[in-house]
Structures are given as structure tokens and as C-alpha cells.
Design a protein around this motif. Structure first.
Motif, short mmCIF file in Angstrom:
data_model
loop_
_atom_site.label_atom_id
_atom_site.label_comp_id
_atom_site.label_asym_id
_atom_site.label_seq_id
_atom_site.Cartn_x
_atom_site.Cartn_y
_atom_site.Cartn_z
N TYR A 74 -8.09 -3.47 -2.68
CA TYR A 74 -9.41 -3.62 -3.30
C TYR A 74 -10.41 -2.71 -2.60
N ARG A 75 -11.53 -2.51 -3.27
CA ARG A 75 -12.55 -1.59 -2.81
C ARG A 75 -13.05 -1.93 -1.40
N ASN A 76 -13.08 -3.23 -1.05
CA ASN A 76 -13.61 -3.61 0.27
C ASN A 76 -12.59 -3.52 1.39
N PRO A 117 -2.37 -17.68 0.52
CA PRO A 117 -1.17 -17.04 1.10
C PRO A 117 -0.95 -15.62 0.59
N ALA A 118 -1.71 -15.18 -0.40
CA ALA A 118 -1.59 -13.81 -0.91
C ALA A 118 -2.54 -12.86 -0.20
N TYR A 119 -3.51 -13.38 0.53
CA TYR A 119 -4.61 -12.57 1.07
C TYR A 119 -4.20 -11.80 2.32
N LEU A 120 -4.57 -10.51 2.38
CA LEU A 120 -4.46 -9.71 3.59
C LEU A 120 -5.85 -9.27 4.00
N PRO A 121 -6.24 -9.49 5.25
CA PRO A 121 -7.61 -9.21 5.67
C PRO A 121 -7.97 -7.73 5.74
N SER A 122 -6.96 -6.86 5.82
CA SER A 122 -7.24 -5.42 5.86
C SER A 122 -6.00 -4.62 5.51
N VAL A 123 -6.22 -3.58 4.71
CA VAL A 123 -5.20 -2.57 4.46
C VAL A 123 -5.79 -1.18 4.68
N VAL A 124 -6.92 -1.13 5.39
CA VAL A 124 -7.59 0.15 5.64
C VAL A 124 -6.73 0.98 6.59
N PRO A 132 -3.77 0.70 13.54
CA PRO A 132 -5.21 0.83 13.77
C PRO A 132 -5.75 2.15 13.24
N VAL A 133 -7.03 2.15 12.91
CA VAL A 133 -7.72 3.37 12.50
C VAL A 133 -8.90 3.57 13.45
N PRO A 134 -8.99 4.73 14.12
CA PRO A 134 -10.13 4.97 15.02
C PRO A 134 -11.45 4.74 14.31
N THR A 135 -12.35 4.00 14.95
CA THR A 135 -13.60 3.64 14.30
C THR A 135 -14.44 4.86 13.93
N GLN A 136 -14.29 5.96 14.67
CA GLN A 136 -15.07 7.15 14.36
C GLN A 136 -14.68 7.79 13.03
N ASP A 172 -19.29 2.63 8.07
CA ASP A 172 -19.69 1.36 8.66
C ASP A 172 -19.10 0.15 7.95
N GLU A 173 -18.98 0.21 6.64
CA GLU A 173 -18.51 -0.95 5.90
C GLU A 173 -17.02 -1.25 6.14
N TYR A 174 -16.29 -0.29 6.73
CA TYR A 174 -14.86 -0.50 6.96
C TYR A 174 -14.51 -0.69 8.44
N LYS A 175 -15.46 -0.50 9.33
CA LYS A 175 -15.13 -0.53 10.75
C LYS A 175 -14.53 -1.86 11.19
N ALA A 176 -14.98 -2.94 10.61
CA ALA A 176 -14.46 -4.26 10.99
C ALA A 176 -13.01 -4.43 10.58
N ARG A 177 -12.52 -3.59 9.68
CA ARG A 177 -11.13 -3.69 9.21
C ARG A 177 -10.25 -2.61 9.82
#
Length: 386
Positions: free
Chosen positions: A47-49, A79-86, A104-108, A112-117
């Protein structure tokens, strides 16, 4: 969708490994190279988020549904939810559990909207998506490969690469103990060495190691000795192919296709023979007892792709196409082959949804496009915007 910096994109709309289902090596670790397990064949929607939802293709009911039960698949308690696929997310199914590897993805590199993921993690769950246990990956961990192995005691072995601030890379084997909640080094690799986990046999996992400027070499990771043992295969100077599920290397001797059992060291000839003009072909992969060979590159004169039945020696030329792309075997199921077809356009979006169907094995090998479609209520309600 707001783009991620340096084109660090969200996961492809549906991540699935185009490989046959894995099976435990007799008396040894279980090699994980596919999202096919006892519950069916797993995939995900993004999803977009930056979150995702797990799907399962049930080959008995011929339905593709969310692992949501009575809940909303976007709900964080589902049970279908994944908190991040970024950044990416890989689904691997074993004989007992479903695993998700999210690097992991380097925060740099992230807006901003994806850094938490961005942080990476490993997750183990039951086939229905419940009873989850999650381990964080260390900061700076780089490449997490799709292929892993489950060791005795339900410990997951995987390859990690620690990216140092000066740009150096330190590769190592790590063991994830979900019950103890730990992720520990098992074996550090020599400086400048990269690794890929290719399969397993009764004695342990099988890795391909490559030093800078050198060809690749196969090694057995001896679990009892916690040490690497070189195998007489590897490099690019001769054709060979590893059957990751069975722990055997296939290689040519003249026009004969021979088998080397990594666990026992025994060699034997198979029933397969290389056709005229195929002695320099690349050994590509082994799927359901068939060795795929590729000669040349697409578009070149003489290019071709065939499959040899290792038990009978029969030659097949599987040439099914759908939407201009080759139809590949995504999983070997009791009901036949689950195959990947051309993607389906997502409503209201330029993205395409992965398309899978079942077919009889004989139809695949003989080029008959008799696909058995899944009913898919998940796709009917899907929206990338949530």
C-alpha cells in the motif's frame, strides 16, 4: 505516491519467489527458497503508506484470500497485516512456519513519511499468520538474501552483510533463535568475501562464496564443526547446477549429466544426456526432477532453453508464454504446478498485480496452456491507496 529518495522504491506490488517449493533435506536443515508451504502459496499486497497484507493461494479450494479471518487486512491486529514492506520484503515458507524477512533501509534514503518503516526485522508466524515472533536486524545490516535454512531447534540461518561507515562490508552467517529472542553471529567470512545460501543437505547448508576478482566456489557449512568445507564445484569455467532441496550438484561429463551428493560425496550418472550442440550450455536450475539448460542469450543465433528429465533422459522444450513473458513454475504442489503468468492491471493504478494459476504437470511440459484460475476476492477489493 511520494517517491523515496534516490529511487529507493517500495516493494514490487507483489513479491513472490519464482522457485519450486522447498522440502527438508533428509536428516538435515530445511532449505527455504519459496513462499510455498503446507498452508498454500503466500504472497503480499503493498500500500501507499508502506504497509502490506498477506495473501494465500489455497490449491485445494482454488481460492486466493487474505490471511485476515474476520478482520480488516489493513488493521494492525489482523493476521494479514505487515507493518512495513519499505525497501523489500521476502516471504519464505517452511514445513511448520511462514517467515518474513524485511531488510533495513538507511534513513537518509527515505522521505520523512517512510522513515519509521525503515528498520529491518525477521518475523516467524504460523501458516495462518498468527503467533508472531519478531527479531530486529542490526542497524547497518545490508543484504539479506531470499534463501535461508531452518536448523534443528527451529533456528533460522541466513546471510547478512554489515555495512561499515567507511564503506567496507563484513559478511557473516547469522542464526535467529525466535524462541530465545536472539540473533547471533555464527561464522564470520573472510574480508572481501560475499556469500549466497544456495541449498542444504543432511550435513548442513550449502553456500556460494566469492572473493573480489575471483570466481565463485561452493562450500558446505558443517553444522557440527561450525566450519566451511570446500566442494569440488564452483566458478564460471564449467557448467553446474545445485538442487537446493536435495543437496545434489549436477554437472556434465562429456555428454552425460552426473550427480554429486554433497552429504555423502558419491557421484553417479543420471539418465540424462546433453543433446548435440548443448555441451557448453549453462546449467540453470533443477525443478521437480528436471534440469533446465540455457544456450546463448535471448536474441542471439542458436539461443535456446530445454529441460532434461533426470530420471528418464527425456528432452522437453517448455515454451509457454503469457502476455509476452515466459510462464514459469512458482511452486510444485500436490495438485500440480502453480505457475506465474503475466501481471493483472490494478484498478485505478498503473501497477500490475501478480497473476498465478494452477496447471497439470504434463500440460506444462507439453506446452498446453490449460490453466486453472483461482477465485480472488482479495484482488477485487484491493486499492493501493488503502
Amino acid at each position: 505516491m511520494k517517491p523515496l529518495r534516490k529511487k529507493c522504491c517500495l516493494l514490487l506490488l507483489c513479491v513472490l519467489l519464482a522457485a519450486c517449493g522447498s522440502a527438508p533435506a533428509p536428516g538435515g536443515p530445511e532449505y527455504l527458497d519459496s513462499s510455498s508451504g503446507p498452508g498454500g502459496f503466500y504472497s503480499l499486497l503493498t500500500y501507499r503508506n508502506g504497509t502490506g497484507s498477506l495473501l494465500c493461494y489455497d490449491c485445494e479450494t482454488m481460492e486466493c484470500t487474505y490471511l485476515a479471518g474476520e478482520t480488516d487486512p489493513r488493521d494492525e491486529n489482523s493476521p494479514a497485516y505487515l507493518p512495513s514492506v519499505v525497501g523489500d520484503a521476502w516471504l519464505l515458507a517452511g514445513s511448520r512456519h511462514l517467515y518474513v524477512l524485511k531488510p533495513p533501509v538507511p534513513t537518509q534514503l527515505l522521505d520523512d513519511e517512510y522513515k519509521a518503516r525503515g528498520p529491518g526485522w525477521l518475523m516467524r508466524m504460523e501458516p495462518d499468520g498468527t503467533a508472531r515472533k519478531t527479531l530486529p536486524l542490526p542497524e547497518g545490516a545490508g543484504l539479506v538474501y531470499q534463501s535461508s535454512a531452518v536448523l534443528e531447534g527451529e533456528k533460522l540461518l541466513l546471510v547478512l552483510c554489515q555495512q561499515e561507515e567507511n564503506g567496507a562490508q563484513a559478511w557473516y552467517l547469522a542464526g535467529a533463535d525466535f524462541d530465545a529472542g536472539t540473533l547471533r553471529h555464527r561464522l564470520d567470512l573472510e574480508e572481501g568475501t560475499t556469500a549466497h545460501l544456495y541449498g542444504a543437505c543432511a550435513r548442513g547448508p550449502i553456500l556460494g562464496l566469492r572473493k573480489a576478482g575471483e570466481g565463485q566456489q561452493l562450500f558446505l557449512y558443517d553444522l557440527e564443526k561450525n566450519a566451511l568445507e570446500p566442494l569440488p564445484f564452483g566458478g564460471e569455467d564449467a557448467p553446474w547446477c545445485l538442487d537446493g532441496r536435495g543437496g545434489a550438484v549436477y554437472y556434465p561429463e562429456g555428454d552425460k549429466v552426473c550427480r554429486y551428493d554433497v552429504a555423502t560425496g558419491q557421484r553417479e550418472a543420471t539418465a540424462a544426456r546433453l543433446p548435440d550442440g548443448w555441451t557448453q550450455a549453462r546449467f540453470e536450475e533443477v525443478v521437480d526432477g528436471h534440469l533446465f539448460l540455457v544456450r546463448g542469450k535471448p536474441g542471439e543465433e542458436g539461443y535456446g532453453r530445454i529441460a532434461l528429465c533426470l530420471a528418464t533422459g527425456e528432452v522437453f522444450r517448455p515454451d509457454l508464454e503469457d502476455g509476452g513473458q515466459r510462464v514459469t513454475i512458482a511452486a510444485v504442489m500436490p495438485q500440480g504446478y502453480l505457475v506465474r503468468l503475466a501481471g493483472i492491471p490494478a484498478a485505478g493504478s498503473e501497477m500490475r498485480l501478480s497473476h498465478y494459476a494452477m496447471m497439470d504437470k504434463t500440460d506444462y511440459w507439453n506446452g498446453r496452456p490449460n490453466y486453472r484460475e483461482f477465485t480472488n476476492p482479495a484482488y477485487e477489493t484491493y486499492s493501493f491507496d488503502g
